[in-house]
Design a protein around this motif. Structure first.
Motif, short mmCIF file in Angstrom:
data_model
loop_
_atom_site.label_atom_id
_atom_site.label_comp_id
_atom_site.label_asym_id
_atom_site.label_seq_id
_atom_site.Cartn_x
_atom_site.Cartn_y
_atom_site.Cartn_z
N ARG A 1 0.82 -1.20 0.00
CA ARG A 1 0.00 0.00 0.00
C ARG A 1 0.86 1.25 0.00
NH1 ARG A 1 -4.01 0.53 4.92
NH2 ARG A 1 -4.88 -1.27 3.85
N LEU B 1 -15.26 -4.53 6.30
CA LEU B 1 -14.17 -4.07 5.44
C LEU B 1 -12.81 -4.46 6.02
CD1 LEU B 1 -13.45 -2.47 2.91
CD2 LEU B 1 -13.43 -0.40 4.30
N ASP B 2 -12.66 -4.35 7.35
CA ASP B 2 -11.40 -4.78 7.97
C ASP B 2 -11.18 -6.27 7.79
OD1 ASP B 2 -10.81 -2.27 8.76
OD2 ASP B 2 -11.65 -2.45 10.78
N ARG C 1 -10.04 -6.79 4.28
CA ARG C 1 -8.66 -6.33 4.11
C ARG C 1 -7.67 -7.33 4.72
NH1 ARG C 1 -9.07 -1.94 6.69
NH2 ARG C 1 -9.62 -0.58 4.95
N ASN C 2 -7.99 -7.84 5.91
CA ASN C 2 -7.10 -8.82 6.55
C ASN C 2 -6.99 -10.10 5.74
OD1 ASN C 2 -6.70 -7.04 8.66
ND2 ASN C 2 -8.38 -7.87 9.88
N THR D 1 -5.36 -13.59 -3.81
CA THR D 1 -6.01 -12.35 -4.28
C THR D 1 -5.54 -11.97 -5.68
OG1 THR D 1 -6.07 -11.63 -1.97
CG2 THR D 1 -6.46 -9.97 -3.66
#
Length: 448
Positions: free
Chosen positions: A163, A424-425, A428-429, A438
């Protein structure tokens, strides 16, 4: 003719060959002695052509002097090349026309800049970094106080799966002229020059040192907190200031992570509105908008509030609302706030054991009959296909996107926002835990 000249001529004419030779020696010896004495007491002055030449550069200069028929000799003290004083400047000009002398860095630079066929990407990257270091060192050596400079760059590779790209760092080693010193402004100038020439590098990431290893320009950047750290501390203090009077000092903690702009960005957008008249398109309105994003502007703020007791849903919602308003978070900017309740585990109470009364008969233990357990059946674990992790990750990402779209269509209350942040967390994890899965899912989407 005078009489003494006539007598001398007659004497030489009547003398024997030996006497004539002796007379010639009497005349020539004083002249030779005078010439030798003049040369002895008035030697040719030699001056150093170039001081501190390397062995390779000195060999190139000597070979050029021999081709140019310029006399020279080597100094017995340090082996430096000396030429006659009256030919010093002419020799320097003629050598400069041939590109001499060349330093070792120039020679390596010429070799590095030579075209190479079949070089790998790693070799090309190393050549680019070395050429950049040489150019920066030359620019720093142009300062009056700097005699020699070396620049060492640390340029990490950038991965698309990260990121925030890691920042580049640099170390500059300078050797000053005798008696010279670098002021704080000059050190800052060197740091600015290097940071402006390398992508993803800040001025605080450049360290300037002298040959003794002393850091120039004061203390390092880790002594004083950066703007990002100061901003994070200020936001955390704001949240604690409104939560502590309600919950207590030891029952709440706040962690803030802020992302700032690392460069000064200026963007100009020009829009032209066209109108079709008589089958032809004509510009009707022209709008030019310039957006200036200063360095250090907040990009995103992520905050976590941890409650040290078994808080209810209403208390978590209220704590999140107070902290969000105190810190001034902007959801449109991508700011997030999560509230977690982590109660302290209560100690396990030990069962009270009744004390036996003297003389009393202890109760007889009751034997309980255990029922027969049903026969144990071993179940075979199903074999998942190799694409199961990718499908799970894709379903998880699809769930996160669906929830996000639903929350955008209808205004949601605070509990719905908290549920969306939690989902959302979790998504993301899951992506960070399985980056390869992914990537495969994204490849399948792109192919579809």
């Amino acid at each position: 003719m005078p009489g003494w000249l006539s007598s001398l001529r007659d004497l030489i004419a009547e003398a024997s060959p030996l006497r004539r030779f002796m007379l010639a020696l009497l005349v020539l010896l004083p002249l030779v002695a005078l010439a030798v004495a003049y040369v002895w007491f008035n030697p040719t002055a030699y001056r150093v052509l170039y001081p501190k030449l390397s062995d390779r550069a000195g060999g190139e200069v000597i070979a050029a002097l021999e081709q140019l028929d310029i006399p020279y000799h080597l100094s017995a003290a340090d082996g430096s090349i000396e030429v006659p004083a009256d030919q010093l400047h002419a020799a320097r000009y003629r050598l400069a026309a041939r590109g001499l002398p060349r330093s070792d860095a120039d020679a390596r630079d010429e070799v590095d800049r030579a075209p190479r066929f079949g070089a790998s990407s790693l070799e090309e990257r190393q050549r680019y970094q070395h050429a950049l270091e040489i150019d920066l060192a030359r620019s720093i050596q142009s300062l009056e106080a700097v005699d020699l400079a070396r620049v060492h760059l640390a340029l990490p590779r950038v991965s698309p799966f990260l990121r925030d790209a890691p920042s580049a760092t640099a170390a500059v080693l300078v050797r000053l002229h005798p008696g010279a010193r670098l002021s704080t402004e000059q050190v800052t100038t060197i740091q600015t020059l290097v940071a402006a020439s390398v992508p993803r590098m800040k001025r605080s990431d450049v360290q300037v040192l002298d040959p003794r290893g002393v850091l120039l320009g004061g203390a390092g950047p880790e002594v004083a907190p950066s703007r990002q750290q100061a901003l994070e501390q200020d936001l955390a203090q704001r949240a604690l200031a409104v939560l502590t009077p309600w919950l207590g000092k030891d029952r709440v903690s706040v962690q803030v992570t802020a992302t700032l702009e690392d460069s000064d960005i200026e963007q100009t957008v020009e829009r032209v509105r066209n109108v079709v008249v008589g089958g032809k398109s004509r510009p009707l309105e022209k709008t030019v908008r310039t957006t200036h994003t200063p360095e250090g502007r907040i990009q995103r703020v992520n905050a976590i509030v941890i409650l040290g007791f078994d808080a209810s849903a209403d208390e978590r919602t209220r704590a999140g609302k107070l902290a969000r308003e105190a810190m001034g978070l902007v959801p449109a900017r991508g700011d997030t706030l999560n509230v977690y309740a982590l109660p302290v585990a209560a100690p396990v109470a030990q069962a009270a054991v009744p004390t036996a009364t003297p003389g009393a008969q202890a109760p007889r233990p009751i034997q309980r009959v255990q029922p027969l357990a049903p026969p144990r059946v071993e179940r075979k674990r199903p074999d998942f296909p190799p694409w199961a992790p990718a499908a799970a990750a894709a379903a998880l990402l699809l769930l996160g996107v669906t929830v996000w779209l639903r929350t955008r269509r209808a205004p949601a209350a605070e509990p719905q926002i908290e549920d969306f942040d939690a989902e959302l967390d979790a998504a993301r994890n899951e992506v960070l835990a399985n980056p390869r899965v992914t990537a495969d899912v994204i490849k399948l989407w792109m192919r579809a």
